[in-house]
Design a protein around this motif. Structure first.
Motif, short mmCIF file in Angstrom:
data_model
loop_
_atom_site.label_atom_id
_atom_site.label_comp_id
_atom_site.label_asym_id
_atom_site.label_seq_id
_atom_site.Cartn_x
_atom_site.Cartn_y
_atom_site.Cartn_z
N HIS A 166 -23.27 3.39 0.59
CA HIS A 166 -24.77 3.30 -0.03
C HIS A 166 -24.85 1.67 -0.05
CE1 HIS A 166 -23.37 6.90 -2.17
NE2 HIS A 166 -24.52 7.23 -1.90
N THR B 98 -31.81 -2.20 -3.24
CA THR B 98 -31.72 -0.92 -2.40
C THR B 98 -30.41 -0.42 -2.52
OG1 THR B 98 -31.75 -2.01 -0.38
CG2 THR B 98 -33.85 -0.96 -1.32
N ARG C 222 -29.41 0.29 -6.24
CA ARG C 222 -29.79 1.69 -6.69
C ARG C 222 -29.41 2.94 -6.15
NH1 ARG C 222 -36.43 0.94 -6.88
NH2 ARG C 222 -36.09 2.71 -8.36
N TYR C 223 -29.03 2.75 -4.71
CA TYR C 223 -28.56 3.75 -4.07
C TYR C 223 -26.97 4.20 -4.86
CZ TYR C 223 -31.32 4.69 0.01
OH TYR C 223 -32.55 4.89 0.67
N SER C 224 -26.29 3.22 -5.03
CA SER C 224 -24.90 3.41 -5.78
C SER C 224 -25.14 4.00 -7.20
CB SER C 224 -24.17 1.94 -5.90
OG SER C 224 -23.74 1.67 -4.44
N ASP D 280 -27.62 5.71 -8.10
CA ASP D 280 -27.91 7.12 -8.36
C ASP D 280 -26.60 8.03 -7.81
OD1 ASP D 280 -30.48 6.44 -8.56
OD2 ASP D 280 -31.13 6.49 -6.49
N ALA D 281 -25.81 7.61 -6.96
CA ALA D 281 -24.75 8.48 -6.55
C ALA D 281 -23.89 8.73 -8.06
CB ALA D 281 -23.61 7.83 -5.60
N LYS E 96 -25.03 9.93 -10.70
CA LYS E 96 -25.97 11.01 -10.96
C LYS E 96 -25.80 10.87 -12.61
CE LYS E 96 -24.62 13.86 -7.16
NZ LYS E 96 -26.13 13.63 -6.33
N THR F 298 -30.94 9.83 -17.34
CA THR F 298 -31.73 8.76 -17.87
C THR F 298 -31.84 8.89 -19.32
OG1 THR F 298 -32.90 8.56 -15.66
CG2 THR F 298 -33.90 7.71 -17.66
N TRP G 189 -37.56 4.18 -16.20
CA TRP G 189 -37.92 2.80 -15.51
C TRP G 189 -39.48 2.12 -16.11
CZ3 TRP G 189 -35.40 0.65 -11.32
CH2 TRP G 189 -36.15 -0.47 -10.51
N GLN H 70 -34.17 0.23 -16.09
CA GLN H 70 -33.93 1.57 -16.27
C GLN H 70 -32.42 1.69 -17.19
OE1 GLN H 70 -34.86 4.39 -13.38
NE2 GLN H 70 -33.70 6.33 -14.38
N TYR I 195 -29.41 4.33 -18.50
CA TYR I 195 -28.82 5.61 -18.16
C TYR I 195 -27.82 5.76 -19.18
CZ TYR I 195 -30.71 4.77 -13.20
OH TYR I 195 -31.54 4.61 -12.35
#
Length: 482
Positions: free
Chosen positions: A230, A395, A398-400, A402-403, A405, A408, A412, A426, A428
């Motif tokens: 990521h 970026t 954020r990808y990491s 999102d991984a 999961k 929220t 945001w 944001q 989580y």
């Protein structure tokens, strides 16, 4: 006939040697307060101001068999240190000094002027809200050393975490007044490995001993190396979307560097990274919209070296601050003031060690598994990102995230500093993400005021500040306009 007082004379001689050399392996006093007094920094060269707080520096042994010792610099809180938490700061590299970056140009109270000899106070130092501990880790970095030369060629993630844990256990013995104090770990860049790995080691140690030897409450990392897949995906996308590289190079990066390790890359990946560096031009990839230091002609190689080699802010942004640190920490009187042992001092102090970085051993491709484990342990975990960094960009982070999961908790939104957007955030379940607008790889370097707001919110466990003004919904605005 009276017995000669050789014992007392010998003890006095040892104290004098420790004061002069700062050596940790020459029978330091058993009394921790006595050792603290030996480590206390009286005054620094180039200091023209008085201090309201105490600070200490020296060595803490982490392996006496091989003679490994880590160098630290501890700054007490400016006000009421006995009521405030302890915050550890770790820079990455791997192979870069926390003294050089975290202390001297980011969150520490002392920053260095362009002459390399004069200090000034950082008005946004994190010791306004915490007692701050900086450690040069692993051995071979900064002033940290080993009596076993092969140690410098066998550094890696596992030993770094173990040595850092040993350091903390021994450091709290030296500073028992801070035992049991709320403790947080912070850092950036390759600290994205160091920080969660050390946190994991502390949690496991506390479970094993059934006591909170280190009262860890949480950790926070910035622009952090987290997951190779990521991270690479985010780096290449950021460079392309920012107009830094060509379409063809973007495609080759995704093709040849996919799933590559950030530490050990393939020859084909290295080749296309060289092309990307050439296309970037002479900019600072750690902060793409600020000027690069004219003296640092190799700065564009940062995409491959993954170093923290950018400048600092005083009244005006100075991209050459690393050079100021090199001058200052090589001064003999500075090293004496910091209790650097001449017998173990590097022949030339450097901000980062090529030996350490080029011989790094174990480096897992991801620490997301560590995040999953520690989120369930109840630690407070934050990730932040300067949005002008092309090395570990927003970026990638954020990808990491999102991984993972994670559900929220709070969506945001923008956060504010003095009525202006400071970034976005944001929240989580188990993790909070914060971006800092206009900051590069070293967030406290480019946006020190916003970084202070960040650490205040993190330590208090509160959300980032919302707007000071109530923003009227668009529907209500239309009604009022009519």
């Amino acid at each position: 006939m009276a017995k000669p007082r050789w014992d007392s004379a010998l003890k006095f001689l040892i104290i004098l040697l420790n004061l002069h050399l700062g050596s940790v392996f020459s029978a330091p006093p058993a009394d921790p307060i006595a050792q603290q007094n030996l480590d206390r920094v009286a005054e620094l060269p180039g200091q023209s101001f008085n201090l309201s707080f105490a600070h200490f520096s020296g060595y803490v042994p982490v392996n006496e068999d091989s003679g490994r010792a880590l160098f630290y610099w501890f700054v007490e809180a400016a006000e009421d240190p006995h009521s405030k938490p302890v915050v550890l700061w770790l820079n990455g590299g791997p192979g870069c000094s926390s003294i050089a970056y975290g202390m001297a140009e980011e969150i520490g109270p002392f920053h260095i002027e362009a002459d390399g000899k004069t200090l000034y106070l950082n008005p946004y130092s994190w010791n306004q809200v915490a007692n701050v501990l900086f450690v040069d880790s692993p051995v071979g970095v900064g002033f940290s050393y080993s009596n076993t030369s092969s140690d410098l060629l066998s550094n890696g993630d596992k030993r770094t975490a173990n040595d850092s844990l040993t350091f903390l256990l021994n450091w709290f013995e030296r500073f028992p007044q801070y035992k049991g104090r709320d403790f947080y770990i912070t850092g950036e860049s390759y600290g994205g490995h160091y920080v969660p790995q050390l946190s994991q080691a502390i949690v496991k140690y506390n479970l094993k001993t059934k006591e909170k030897a280190v009262n860890l409450k949480g950790y926070m990392v910035g622009n952090a190396l987290t997951d190779d897949y990521h991270d690479h995906l985010g780096v290449f996308q950021f460079m392309w979307s920012a107009g830094l590289i060509s379409d063809q190079t973007y495609k080759l990066l995704n093709l040849l560097c996919d799933f590559q390790s950030f530490i050990h890359t393939s020859n084909s990946c290295d080749s296309v990274l060289d092309i990307a560096n050439a296309e970037l031009g002479n900019i600072d990839p750690y902060s793409i919209y600020t000027p690069s230091c004219p003296a640092n002609v190799s700065q564009s190689n940062g995409l491959r070296k993954r170093r923290n080699t950018v400048g600092h802010i005083s009244q005006k942004y100075d991209p050459c601050t690393e050079a100021h640190s090199v001058v200052y920490f090589n001064l003999p009187n500075v090293q004496r003031a910091l209790h650097v042992d001449p017998g173990h001092a590097p022949s030339k102090w450097a901000t980062c060690s090529d030996v350490v970085s080029m011989t790094w051993k174990d480096s897992p491709r991801t620490v997301l598994d560590v995040y999953k484990e520690l989120i369930h342990s109840g630690l407070r975990i934050w990730m932040f990102s300067g949005d002008n960094d092309a090395v570990i960009p927003i970026t990638s982070t954020r990808y990491s995230i999102d991984a993972l999961k994670l559900p929220t908790v709070k969506p945001w939104r923008a956060w504010y500093d003095d009525g202006q957007v400071g970034g976005w955030t944001q929240e989580y379940a188990g993790l909070t993400f914060v971006s800092v607008r206009g900051a590069g790889h070293e967030v406290p370097l480019h946006k020190p005021k916003q970084a202070l707001t960040l650490i205040k919110s993190f330590l208090s466990g509160s959300s980032m500040p919302a707007s000071e003004q109530l923003i009227m919904p668009a529907s209500e605005q239309l009604i009022s306009d009519s």
